[in-house]
Design an enzyme around this catalytic site. Structure first.
Site, short mmCIF file in Angstrom:
data_model
loop_
_atom_site.label_atom_id
_atom_site.label_comp_id
_atom_site.label_asym_id
_atom_site.label_seq_id
_atom_site.Cartn_x
_atom_site.Cartn_y
_atom_site.Cartn_z
N ASN B 753 -82.87 13.92 19.96
CA ASN B 753 -83.99 14.63 20.58
C ASN B 753 -84.80 13.77 21.52
O ASN B 753 -86.02 13.73 21.47
CB ASN B 753 -84.90 15.21 19.52
CG ASN B 753 -84.52 16.63 19.22
OD1 ASN B 753 -84.28 17.40 20.14
ND2 ASN B 753 -84.41 16.96 17.96
N ASP B 754 -84.09 13.06 22.40
CA ASP B 754 -84.73 12.29 23.46
C ASP B 754 -85.54 11.10 22.99
O ASP B 754 -86.35 10.58 23.74
CB ASP B 754 -85.66 13.18 24.30
CG ASP B 754 -84.87 14.02 25.25
OD1 ASP B 754 -83.84 13.52 25.71
OD2 ASP B 754 -85.27 15.15 25.52
N ALA B 755 -85.36 10.70 21.74
CA ALA B 755 -86.14 9.54 21.31
C ALA B 755 -85.59 8.28 21.97
O ALA B 755 -84.46 8.24 22.43
CB ALA B 755 -86.06 9.41 19.80
N GLY B 905 -89.48 10.70 26.49
CA GLY B 905 -89.08 10.53 25.11
C GLY B 905 -90.09 9.67 24.38
O GLY B 905 -90.91 8.99 25.00
N ARG B 937 -79.62 18.56 31.43
CA ARG B 937 -80.72 18.41 32.39
C ARG B 937 -80.24 18.14 33.80
O ARG B 937 -80.99 18.33 34.76
CB ARG B 937 -81.65 17.27 31.98
CG ARG B 937 -82.60 17.59 30.85
CD ARG B 937 -81.97 17.24 29.57
NE ARG B 937 -82.69 17.62 28.38
CZ ARG B 937 -83.38 16.76 27.62
NH1 ARG B 937 -83.49 15.52 28.00
NH2 ARG B 937 -83.93 17.17 26.52
#
Ligand code: SF4
Lengths: 275, 1140
Positions: B753-755, B905, B937
């Protein structure tokens, strides 16, 4: 030399840079040495700064952080260093500390900002423990600005803070291996020209390395080879370890200290086990 | 044909845009508008509005010759000039710098002096010059102190030399007037009537004079075929209005409106109606005088009123006098409105496209200040008249000084600017200048706000219109309710200032005299004549408007007429060409390179001279090499996107212009995105919003600025992959971000999740470090009755004493010392105030004054070191103490970072360096992001940036990533190969934990990352127990109030779903607002406890009451009582658990 015998060869030995080739050293041990160098070989670094005056535009915590980054010549006895590391990890950091003093003032007649660099960081007492380089810029002062501080350097480990790490990169690579299937090859020089390090050539109709250590294992040649004749592998039993020191310790001392730390830890383990 | 042997297209475009911005700055629009305002409109408004007649008749006061300031000695330049001043409480006036205004919380203003000419009956006194108020000064305007100072002098007075200006300082805070997008004024708009009404077509004009006098005139065609004109919201039949304007016969009116007989037919109904109402001019005037409401006219006689209304309320932009000349002009304009109305009605003309940028005007600081000033002067006049009336009783000479209350005008203006509430009803017109980083400041100053209701859908108005190309940034707009309504100007967009009234009439004159335009009234034979419009008015006819357009354009290019004058050719419904000449203010224009006979007017010589600074931008404009086109004229242009297109075209002569820079269609923020032309468009929009939250160096004078909060990034860097836009805009001088070695790889699942995964050693070496500042302030106020606050360490006896520990860090004077470490709730400035009831109690108890602790404490959840202590005096002479606390912020888990491609993120894992993977060269990534960030994206720009960054880092240079013309990805790949790297940007990495080579090659390179100002340290919050609200006794809400975390409906649903009744009760009752009430079981009402008798008393049942104690939520008890207070009778029926 048998296939399992350990061999060590120094490839490059320059001040601050050491490359050693190991054969038949297990990956775990090699990586253990690398990790120990990064995280556990102790050096001196500034850890505490007391400002008596600071009218510079740069805040105390900012200057202190920069001072911490300055590599400091550390006494290079692997035996002592390894013991210090074991002690720190055992919760008994050594009392050894080095005090420094810095006073800088930009006189108005200078007409330009004064750059304060590491040579102005004066060790008190222990003359040897001075910054490795004299020309590291610490901060700049404008007219009439003054900074006066006392700094304290201590021993610490890379795993506590990166400033204690004695190296910038420490890296090893495995020996690249080229597997070329002559039977599959169709005449094409794609894979030779595609190599970014130019380490491939045809010799007697066979694709070989000009120098295997130039290969960066990027596999561009493998992808370019449509026939699938070229394959790039690596041989974990042969590796080259490169240590690039920050200057606080010579690379050989770093390597030796790391090995001593590992040995002492093993010894500790065996003592605890009671063997 | 000479070939364009430019070094590179990007160099040329960069050079041109740079010369434009270097010369004019990015906030020229505000400065031009303000400078124009103080030069002319300001005087006109005061002279126009400031006429006072005493109600008792005899005395007349007229303001004349208002001036801004008096030349005073300017200590910085050593000259006598007009600069902002401050009047201290002891009435000493002295020059003030912007920094002093910020530090002391003052307004940066210049005094307004005005001559008053008084006539008393037949006597005329000599003019008296009086100070009437103060006008806020725009920074960097012609009357700002900074005007004409060198870089060193600017630094000396505490300004950032790169500061753009264009804002005001009001009570110490920086405020800007946001440009308002408006429909074109004084231009006719025709639209279809609302579908459910009897109106078929509406023709409208919003008529505005330069002195902000505004009215709307509207003509509409109804279903029964009649045409009405609205004056001040009163519906007047069309024929009546024409008669009032001196056009009496139907024939005259009809031929004035149109010569198309088909259209004239449509007027029949209106004429029939007009016949019954008024047949002569005076009848018409009387009709209007009777019909139009509004108590603004003085005369009571209907005809007089009619005349006045026609003069001032009908199309006032054409004149406000009663002369026949003005009336004829108005009749002609009205006729044009009605002709358009009919044309749209029969379908020969399209309704006006309201979203076409030619029909939009920007109202800038000057125009908006004019509105405020007009309103303020009106108030001032009212007050003055009142004072005058009162003073009439007294004998002697009228003393203006005694009549004028100077604060009135100042307060009105300052109030509008300080709140953003404009007298015309708009809100949010002025805003606090965004100072998060340099880009956000610039972007804020170039923002354009549409007045359309954000709640309304208005889908067309929000869409990107093709005429916005090069004027409005296609990327930068907020998401959500304001999408497409809040916009930002493109880099090279320029806003017209407009001709002054004299310039305008001189130009109109030259059209008649020099260019053979035949005035309307002189034309009798219309055959072969083509119409010429000027500023929305039909002014005459010409034999050949094509030729006229050519003449005007060539005069404009040779500098004989203003470069702002727009010359656009359109066609009338019958296909005849028409010429529309416009010179008003607020048009968004864009510069283009002129093409003559298929050849660019810009030669390599120009470029060279520009590069060596022998030429300036304005020289190119003066030489006719570059000209400004507004959206109307651009409709006539054929523009080549670059020189290449022009050169390679088979018909180069079809082009009229070449684009200056294809990337200049972007606004300030979007232009820093490298390779934005490779990104999916919403990503550029996201980045445009995010770049404004990035920490950097917002202003180089941050150390002395008293910002209420701010962040500084410790090591801001210029991006390795840069764009021409970023350079030109000044991003590289005030950057906000750092170049980071980025690997795109999974890492133990922490990248989900984009961390972000970050290298601990990088953090320790200073990556992403920042300092946060907050300003605390306390004023030592004086109260009526001789009471005063005292800044000191409060005594223990003072009400609200917080315990000695809290005051520990205070110095003797009650203020903390610099460099003291402070933690939450510790007092920063100690202060004791007289209690609100102190004065009364004093007499009652006879003791000392009751005092209250009003110390200023550090925010509960913050900490920091005292950075700076400022002790000064505010505008009332009260002691003002401001303390700035700084906090060092090292990146930690949860801090937010983003690349320049809308890829944001939060930090999820700080990895020790020895665990990080490394390349064969020993490079360890600073950050790792998960590859899943890319496929959906489609931010290909970031992939290219990574490769470009790698090349730049290896070759020790900046890579040009300008959209459309930057370095090609292909050449970057070749460069990588040349440098000994896999051209795809991938490398073989070894896992630092196991020592194994990672099976897959990893994409690794250099990407510019921004640290955003959402930091965990500002958000982290939890509580076990704490404050409750007074009304409901439920826990407070929000971090600032130390609130609890809401156990909401959905959480409640979960517990119900699990059948966890005890837990539910625990959460919602026991640990919330549990309270015990006594209820009378007979009547069902609450009873009260009589402490004297020691028993519960039911006011209804008395002795017969059966009282029981019940546990209920306090909010429930409150609800009961509120219902009772409404006259509703809720009764509680008690029973045992399980009973029914
Ligand atoms: S793996 Fe890469 S560096 Fe090695 S031989 Fe193939 S192309 Fe050359």
């Amino acid at each position: 030399m048998s296939q399992t015998e350990l061999s060590v060869k120094v490839i490059e030995d320059k001040p601050g840079l050491l490359t050693v080739e190991f054969s038949n050293l297990r990956r775990e041990v090699l990586n253990g040495i690398r990790r120990t160098i990064l995280a556990e070989v102790p050096t001196l670094a500034i850890d505490e700064v007391l400002f008596t005056e600071n009218s510079s535009p740069i805040y105390g915590e900012y200057i202190a952080h920069r001072l911490g980054m300055v590599p400091i010549k550390t006494p290079d006895d692997p035996e002592i260093l390894s013991q210090i590391s074991i002690d720190i990890q055992g919760g008994n950091p050594p009392n050894m500390r080095v005090e420094y003093q810095l006073r800088a003032e930009c006189p108005p007649q200078l007409g330009q900002p004064l750059t304060v660099s590491s040579d102005m960081l004066k060790p008190l007492g222990v003359e040897e423990a001075r910054p490795v380089y004299d020309n590291i810029q610490l901060f700049k002062l404008g007219q009439n600005q003054v900074v006066e501080l006392q700094a304290t350097a201590r021993y610490g480990l890379g795993k506590q803070h990166a400033k204690f790490s004695p190296v910038s990169p420490v890296v090893y690579i495995y020996k690249p291996v080229l597997i070329f299937d002559k039977t599959k090859d169709e005449p094409c020089d794609q894979h030779v020209s595609v190599c970014p390090t130019n380490c491939l050539e045809y010799k007697h109709g066979e694709l070989v390395f000009t120098n295997p250590w130039d290969c960066i294992l990027c596999r561009a040649c493998e992808k370019a080879c449509k026939s699938g004749a070229t394959k790039i592998m690596w041989d974990e039993s042969v590796a080259r370890l490169t240590i690039e020191a920050t200057g606080s310790l010579p690379p050989k001392v770093i390597l030796k200290t790391a090995i001593l730390i590992l040995l002492k830890k093993f010894k500790l383990v065996s003592e605890k086990v009671g063997a | 044909m000479e070939s364009f042997a430019f070094r590179k297209d990007s160099d040329v475009s960069g050079l041109l845009v740079r010369s434009l911005i270097d010369e004019k700055g990015l906030v020229r629009l505000h400065l031009d508008s303000y400078n124009r305002f103080i030069q002319s409109e300001f005087k006109k408004i005061i002279e126009e509005v400031c006429v006072i007649e005493s109600t008792k008749g005899d005395v007349k006061i007229k303001a004349a010759n208002p001036v801004l300031g008096r030349p005073i000695y300017d200590p910085w330049t050593g000259k006598q000039r007009i600069i902002p001043e401050v009047t201290e409480p002891d009435f000493v006036t002295r020059p003030i710098t912007p920094m002093e205004a910020r530090l002391r919380g003052l307004s940066y203003t210049v005094p307004i002096y005005c001559d008053f000419v008084i006539t008393d009956g037949d006597d005329q006194y000599e003019a008296q010059q009086v100070l009437i108020g103060e006008l806020p000064v725009m920074l960097k305007s012609s009357i700002c102190v900074t005007n004409g100072l060198t870089k060193d002098q600017l630094i000396e007075i505490g300004e950032d030399p790169e500061d753009p200006g264009g804002y005001f300082i009001i009570n110490g805070s920086e405020r800007i007037i946001v440009s308002q997008e408006d429909l074109g004024t004084n231009h006719i708009f025709v639209e279809e009537g609302p579908s459910n009404s009897s109106v078929l077509t509406v023709s409208k004009v919003s008529s505005v004079t330069r002195t902000a006098n505004r009215t709307t005139t509207q003509a509409e065609l109804t279903k029964d075929g009649r045409i009405y004109v609205y004056i001040l919201r009163s519906k007047i039949p069309m024929a009546v209005v024409f008669r009032a304007l001196g056009f009496v016969t139907d024939r005259d009116i009809a031929s004035l409106i149109t010569r198309d007989e088909r259209l004239q037919e449509l007027l029949t109904q209106s004429f029939i109606e007009g016949e019954t109402l008024a047949t002569t001019e005076s009848e018409a005037l009387r009709y209007i005088g009777n019909r139009v409401l509004g108590g603004f006219t003085k005369s009571t006689e209907p005809k007089k009123r009619g005349e006045e209304i026609i003069a001032t309320r009908l199309l006032p932009h054409l004149g406000t006098s009663n002369s026949q000349e003005v009336k004829t002009k108005k009749a002609q304009f009205l006729a044009l409105m009605i002709e358009r109305l009919l044309e749209v009605n029969v379908g020969s003309r399209q309704p006006t496209d309201k979203d076409h940028y030619a029909n939009k005007r920007l109202r800038l600081a000057g125009d908006l200040l004019a509105i405020v000033l007009r309103n303020a002067v009106q108030n001032f006049v009212k007050d003055l008249r009142h004072n005058l009336d009162r003073s009439r009783g007294r004998k002697g000479r009228i003393q203006m000084k005694a009549l004028v209350s100077a604060n009135l005008l100042t307060d009105k203006i300052v109030h509008a600017l300080a709140t953003g509430n404009w007298p015309d009803g708009r809100t949010g017109v002025s805003q606090i200048l965004d100072r998060v980083n340099y880009l956000s400041t610039l972007s804020h100053l170039r923002r354009v706000v549409s007045p359309l209701n954000r709640m309304h859908a208005n889908p067309e108005a929000r869409e990107l219109h093709m005429t916005q190309w090069g004027r409005i940034c296609p990327s930068e707009t907020p998401e959500g309710v304001n999408v497409g309504l809040v916009k930002n100007l493109a880099l090279t967009a320029i806003v017209s200032v407009g001709l002054t009234e004299t310039e305008s009439s001189r130009f109109e004159d030259s059209l008649y005299r020099r260019h053979g335009v035949q005035p309307l009234s002189s034309v009798t034979n219309f055959t072969g004549l083509q119409r010429v419009y000027f500023d929305g008015r039909l002014i005459g006819y010409h034999q050949n408007v094509h030729q006229l357009a050519e003449e005007l354009r060539s005069r404009r290019r040779s500098g004989q007429i203003s470069p702002e004058i727009s010359v656009a050719l359109t066609a009338s419904p019958d296909g005849k060409p028409e010429l529309v000449v416009t010179a008003d203010s607020g048009r968004v224009m864009r510069p283009l390179i002129v093409v003559r006979n298929g050849e660019s007017a810009l030669t390599p010589k120009h470029i060279e001279d520009l590069a060596t600074q022998r030429l300036k931008w304005s020289d190119l404009v003066a030489a006719g090499v570059i000209e400004y086109l507004d959206a109307a004229e651009e409709e006539n242009a054929t523009i080549a996107v670059d020189f290449e297109t022009l050169k390679n075209s088979s018909h180069p002569e079809k082009y009229t212009h070449v684009e200056i820079a294809p990337w200049a269609i972007m606004g300030v923020v979007a232009s820093i995105i490298p390779y934005s032309d490779h990104n999916q468009s919403p990503r550029n929009t996201y980045e445009s919003a995010m770049a404004k939250q990035a920490l950097g160096l917002y202003s180089s004078n941050f150390r002395i600025r008293p910002d209420s909060r701010g962040h500084i990034l410790h090591y801001p860097q210029r991006p390795i992959v840069t764009t021409s836009g970023a350079r030109v805009v000044g991003f590289e001088k005030r950057p906000a971000g750092q170049n980071v070695i980025l690997a795109v790889a999974p890492f133990e699942g922490y990248g989900i999740n984009d961390a972000l995964i970050i290298n601990k050693a990088s953090v320790e070496r200073g990556l992403g470090r920042s300092t946060f500042f907050r300003l605390y302030e306390a004023v030592e106020k004086k109260y009526p009755g001789g009471f005063t606050d005292k800044i000191s360490i409060p005594e223990q006896t003072v009400r609200g004493y917080r315990g000695s520990k809290m005051y520990e860090k205070l110095d003797e004077d009650g203020i903390v010392l610099p460099e003291t470490m402070l933690y939450g709730d510790e007092v920063v400035i100690g202060r004791v105030s007289p209690s609100r009831f102190g004065s009364q109690l004093q007499s009652v108890e006879g003791g000392g004054i009751l005092q209250q602790d009003t110390s200023v404490a550090l925010k509960h959840s913050e900490q920091g070191r005292v950075d700076r202590v400022i002790i000064t005096f505010d505008k009332d002479g009260n002691r003002l103490v401001r303390v700035r606390v700084r906090d060092n912020r090292v990146p930690e888990l949860g801090d937010k970072f983003a690349s320049r491609h809308g890829q944001k993120g939060v930090l999820a894992y700080v990895v020790p360096q020895e665990d990080m993977p490394f390349t064969p060269q020993g490079i360890v990534p600073d950050m790792i992001i998960n590859p899943h960030a890319f496929p959906s994206r489609m931010t290909v720009g970031q992939l290219i940036e990574l490769i470009a960054g790698k090349v730049g880092a290896l070759e020790a240079r900046q890579v040009d990533g300008t959209p459309f013309i930057g370095e090609e990805p292909q050449s970057l790949k070749e460069a990588l190969k040349r440098l000994g790297f896999n051209p795809a940007g991938v490398e073989s990495l070894i896992d630092g934990r196991t020592g194994e080579r990672l099976q897959a090659e990893i994409f690794i390179g250099v990407v510019y990352y921004q640290k955003l100002h959402h930091m965990v340290a500002d958000k982290i919050h939890a509580r076990a127990r704490g404050n409750v609200q007074i009304t409901t006794r439920q826990p407070t809400e929000g971090r600032a109030r130390e609130g609890g975390l809401r156990f909401g409906e959905m959480e409640r649903d979960v517990l119900i779903g699990h059948g966890a009744a005890a837990l539910l009760k625990d959460r919602l009752l026991d640990n919330s607002d549990k309270t015990t009430v006594a209820v009378c079981e007979n009547c069902g009402y609450f009873v009260y406890f009589d402490s004297r008798r020691g028993e519960y008393v039911c006011p209804i049942d008395g002795n017969k009451a059966k009282v029981s104690l019940v546990s209920v939520p306090y909010a429930f008890k409150l609800l009961m009582q509120e219902l009772i207070s409404l006259g509703i009778s809720p009764r509680l029926k008690l029973g045992e658990v399980g009973e029914r």
